[in-house]
Design a protein around this motif. Structure first.
Motif, PDB file in Angstrom:
ATOM      1  N   GLY A 255       1.439  -1.136  -0.114  1.00 50.37           N
ATOM      2  CA  GLY A 255      -0.506  -0.016  -0.254  1.00 50.37           C
ATOM      3  C   GLY A 255       0.617   1.198   0.259  1.00 50.37           C
ATOM      4  O   GLY A 255       2.131   0.872   0.247  1.00 50.37           O
ATOM      5  N   GLY A 256      -0.292   2.067   0.043  1.00 53.20           N
ATOM      6  CA  GLY A 256       0.720   3.398  -0.360  1.00 53.20           C
ATOM      7  C   GLY A 256       2.340   3.794  -1.439  1.00 53.20           C
ATOM      8  O   GLY A 256       2.776   4.513  -0.388  1.00 53.20           O
ATOM      9  N   THR A 257       2.052   2.706  -2.251  1.00 52.59           N
ATOM     10  CA  THR A 257       4.074   3.153  -3.023  1.00 52.59           C
ATOM     11  C   THR A 257       4.304   2.430  -2.210  1.00 52.59           C
ATOM     12  O   THR A 257       5.683   2.799  -2.195  1.00 52.59           O
ATOM     13  N   GLY A 258       4.548   1.486  -1.216  1.00 54.94           N
ATOM     14  CA  GLY A 258       5.905   1.253  -0.638  1.00 54.94           C
ATOM     15  C   GLY A 258       5.769   1.429   1.248  1.00 54.94           C
ATOM     16  O   GLY A 258       6.647   1.366   1.730  1.00 54.94           O
ATOM     17  N   THR A 259       5.369   2.709   0.791  1.00 54.34           N
ATOM     18  CA  THR A 259       5.286   3.564   2.401  1.00 54.34           C
ATOM     19  C   THR A 259       4.979   2.902   3.142  1.00 54.34           C
ATOM     20  O   THR A 259       5.141   3.098   4.256  1.00 54.34           O
TER      21      THR A 259
END
Lengths: 331, 492
Positions: free
Chosen positions: A74-78
């Protein structure tokens, strides 16, 4: 049933259950006393996940303790990096992440950590192969044909990437800015999801990491361009983005980071263990299978790489007009 | 390799003594995991994965698959005898299974669950073997709008079909949806409802939430009861359902099998959703729906059949497309990769030993589960018949250790305790926790598919009504909503 049998049965059940769980205790200098968790911010089956798993296996051999990979997408890896900060800085939770999440994603989005201060780099270990793929029955045989079509149909071309601000997204943004074409971005949580959307005909092309190999070799998808400095040895006929006329090479390095407060003596042990693990033959074979190039940055070198990258990418993003300033302060 | 040769080849692999032992170990462990509340297949497979590193790939996958479908058998035992779901795919089995047990028909409930599971599981494997390729290309056609519409349909089903008030079930589903929004935005990483608490950035964990709502709340609920008695005392006379049971359950098993079969293939469907939907269907088409929740055998047979069929067919997208359709298979997917095998279109061609070996082992495993489990039920019953004063602290201990061990996080224990109290209060107000959990799990999928759909359409909601599959699902939603309004009016 007599009381005693019942008692014994209870004891047996409790013991059986207790054995199922890892024994945990307070962190001491004798790291590692128990399994180490390696968080991964992308879906299972992706190159980040696969390479982290291969690295985890190699590190297990060095440590003699399990290294368990856990996907927090999720959240581009964040999300995984935020999850890492929620854990104690005791060396039992680490996070494998592409450098691009700390650099690009953090500049494009406001993320809940300080990209250059919240983490202690352990090492950088590989660099992914990126590419743009279309379905096998798509009319475009080259990137130029795809771009020409997109220019004729503004807003009519949909593409999938591995997330907002990811390197796969940045590549298409670069192309779109140069050619002044408007296309619709559909972000996914990883390359497998993005490829599934492509094969199902829900997007026109996908900008993804080398998970495309089985689909391209299996004749379901066509690879138009790769994004390395040089052509991929697995696809020598496919041009690079540079050869196609775009100033874009993949600059992401897959790395392992710990929370910033990690005690130095534990950090040293972790760094030594990983430095040995990256020489493991099975690890290198695993990387080769998914077209990843092994690299090695130690903690200090990777930290310098991040500092430099932050400035380069920031200049790039601001001059391209994609951002006015970094969405997250670095420190 | 044609199907007959493939199958023979598969059996030749699965019947090697080492592999037989692994099938047995997987099934037995799976059943134990299924029986024990609070410990599900995801945690179990993750914990056991390191143990398989030294096995050859086929053996490792055979054992881990055995855990997965073994859980589907074991879960029903706890649901029926204790009214606590052994794991999520057995939540609905509690509703009628426990009532049957209270009426002295525990044997029939356990028996029909086991036979239903066996029939459905076997049908699922036949499907896996025959139509792996063609069917998954249908599932591939599902884009974001179809996913959104189908998940929305799942929501509507769950509220419409929930026991008691649809309004209350709807409130629970919305609450679950809201809770699933806690954490970082899945697309833009903005914080939502985190109050700056670092532990909430990754959202609330489904395991602590479920253990709280189902495990801790149940313990609190029992404490409140005047008699501090034991877990349901039942005499199991015969595990073989009689003629009458079979007559009333046979079509339910068939329908459950079909529903599970298709939902298993659908990414995001899987065993859990199939149990809710098949239970709902049974209740809908029954001549006397008021029997449901009071010990209707169809209410046990259909969901138990559905979850086994779904467990078998959920391997189809994994084996042919390399896509894990649900969270357990995502973990199993990791196991493939650890062993250097890339699930995908080339798996059957490049690794026939894995594909056919697993298919063969699943046939054998299902027979093992049936033959072993029926005689073993008394043993599981003994495990579950531990007195309250020991069992309840034990369940609490298990929940605490379980919640902690997933992330080594004390915060998760806190989440579990909070939702334990919440679940207890909800139960007193006769709000069901099941729609909450389902909405919680499906919420993020609903959200990203809604957002992707709207990105595709440029913000135009008509995208959900102009594509045939999405439109069909939307019509079902509206139809169910209309029905529940009518029902509410009639009630007044």
């Amino acid at each position: 049933m007599s009381g005693r049998i019942r008692f014994l049965l209870t004891v047996a059940v409790v013991a059986a259950i207790a054995m199922g769980f890892p024994v945990t205790g307070p962190a001491r200098a004798a790291w590692p006393e128990r399994p180490v968790t390696l968080l991964v911010g992308f879906a299972p089956g992706g190159t980040m996940d696969l390479s982290a798993r291969a690295l985890a296996r190699a590190t297990e051999k060095v440590l003699g303790k399990p290294v368990v990979v856990e996907n927090k997408t999720g959240g581009t890896g964040t999300v995984a990096l935020a999850a890492l900060l929620a854990q104690k800085a005791d060396g039992y939770t680490l996070c494998a992440t592409p450098s691009s999440v700390l650099i690009r994603v953090s500049q494009m989005q406001r993320v809940p950590f300080k990209p250059l201060a919240s983490f202690r780099p352990i090492l950088g270990f590989t660099t992914p192969q990126l590419g743009i793929v279309v379905k096998q029955d798509a009319p475009w045989k080259s990137l130029a044909e795809l771009v020409a079509y997109a220019k004729k149909h503004p807003g009519g071309v949909k593409y999938a990437t591995t997330g907002v601000g990811s390197t796969t997204h940045a590549a298409v943004e670069e192309l779109a800015a140069r050619e002044k074409v408007r296309m619709i971005h559909i972000p996914y949580k990883g390359s497998i999801e993005a490829l599934t959307a492509l094969l199902g005909g829900h997007v026109d092309f996908a900008s993804v990491t080398s998970e495309f190999i089985p689909s391209v070799k299996g004749g379901q998808a066509r690879l138009l361009v790769t994004m390395g400095e040089k052509r991929s040895p697995k696809f020598p006929r496919v041009p690079t983005m540079k050869e196609a006329g775009y100033d874009f090479t993949n600059d992401a390095v897959y790395a392992v980071v710990a929370p910033a407060g990690l005690p130095p003596e534990i950090a040293k042990k972790i760094e030594e263990a990983f430095a040995r693990a990256v020489r493991d033959r099975e690890f290198l074979e695993a990387l080769d299978r998914i077209d990843l190039v092994p690299v090695y940055y130690n903690s200090k070198a990777f930290n310098e790489f991040l500092q430099a990258q932050w400035k380069i990418i920031n200049r790039h993003l601001t001059s391209a007009g994609l951002i006015r300033q970094a969405a997250t302060p670095p420190e | 390799m044609d199907i007959l040769n493939g199958l023979l080849y598969g059996f030749s692999i699965a019947t090697q003594p080492g592999h037989l032992a692994l099938v047995f170990a997987g099934c037995l462990l799976g059943t134990l995991v299924g029986v024990l509340p609070g410990l599900g297949p995801v945690a179990a497979i993750s914990i056991l994965l390191p143990l398989t590193f030294h096995l050859p790939p086929a053996g490792a996958i055979i054992m881990l698959a055995g855990i997965y479908y073994g859980v589907m058998y074991g879960g029903s035992t706890t649901s029926i005898l204790v009214n606590v779901p052994g794991e999520t795919a057995s939540v609905v089995t509690c509703l009628d299974g426990y009532q049957m047990a209270r009426q002295g028909r525990a044997g029939a409930a356990l028996g029909i669950a086991a036979f239903g599971s066996f029939i459905a599981g076997t049908v699922g494997i036949v499907g896996l073997q025959l139509i792996a390729g063609p069917l998954s290309s249908v599932a591939l056609k599902f884009g974001p709008p179809e996913y959104f519409a189908i998940i929305l349909m799942g929501f509507t089903f769950v509220t419409y079909l929930a026991p008691g008030s649809s309004l209350k079930a709807g409130i629970m589903a919305v609450l679950g949806l809201i809770l699933s929004g806690v954490g970082l935005d899945p697309i833009t990483s903005e914080q939502r409802m985190t109050f700056g608490v670092l532990n909430l950035f990754e959202g609330i964990g489904v395991a602590p939430l479920a253990m709280g709502l189902f495990g801790v709340a149940e313990v609190l609920n029992r404490l409140e009861q005047a008699s501090f008695g034991r877990v349901l005392q039942v005499k199991i006379r015969s595990l073989f359902p009689d003629r009458k049971d079979w007559l009333s359950a046979r079509w339910a098993i068939l329908r459950g099998t079909l529903i599970g079969f298709f939902l298993g293939i659908l990414p995001g469907g899987g065993p859990v959703l199939s149990t809710f939907i098949s239970y709902g269907v049974e209740k809908r088409i029954a001549k006397e729906p008021e029997r449901f929740g009071r010990g209707a055998i169809e209410g046990v047979a259909a969901p138990e059949a559905a979850n086994n069929a779904a467990a078998s067919t959920s391997f189809i997208p994994l084996f042919t497309l390399g896509i894990p359709p649900n969270v357990v298979l995502a973990v199993l997917f990791g196991a493939f990769l650890v062993h250097g095998i890339q699930p995908g279109p080339l798996l059957i061609r490049d690794h026939p030993d894995i594909f056919w070996g697993v298919v063969g082992s699943m046939y054998i495993g299902n027979v093992m589960l049936l033959v072993l489990n029926l005689p073993l039920i008394p043993l599981w019953v003994q495990v579950l018949r531990i007195p309250d004063r020991i069992l309840y602290p034990l369940i609490l201990l298990l929940c605490v250790v379980g919640a902690y061990s997933i992330n080594n996080s004390v915060f998760d224990i806190g989440v579990m305790v909070v939702f334990g109290v919440v679940g207890f209060l909800l139960k007193r107000g006769s709000y069901e926790a099941a729609p909450l959990i389902l909405a919680f799990v499906l919420g993020p999928m609903l959200e990203v598919n809604l957002r992707r759909s709207l990105l595709i359409s440029g913000g135009d909601f008509s995208i959900f009504f102009t594509r045939p599959i999405a439109l069909g699902a939307m019509i079902v939603c509206l139809f169910l909503l209309a029905l529940s309004f009518l029902r509410a009016k009639k009630g007044n």
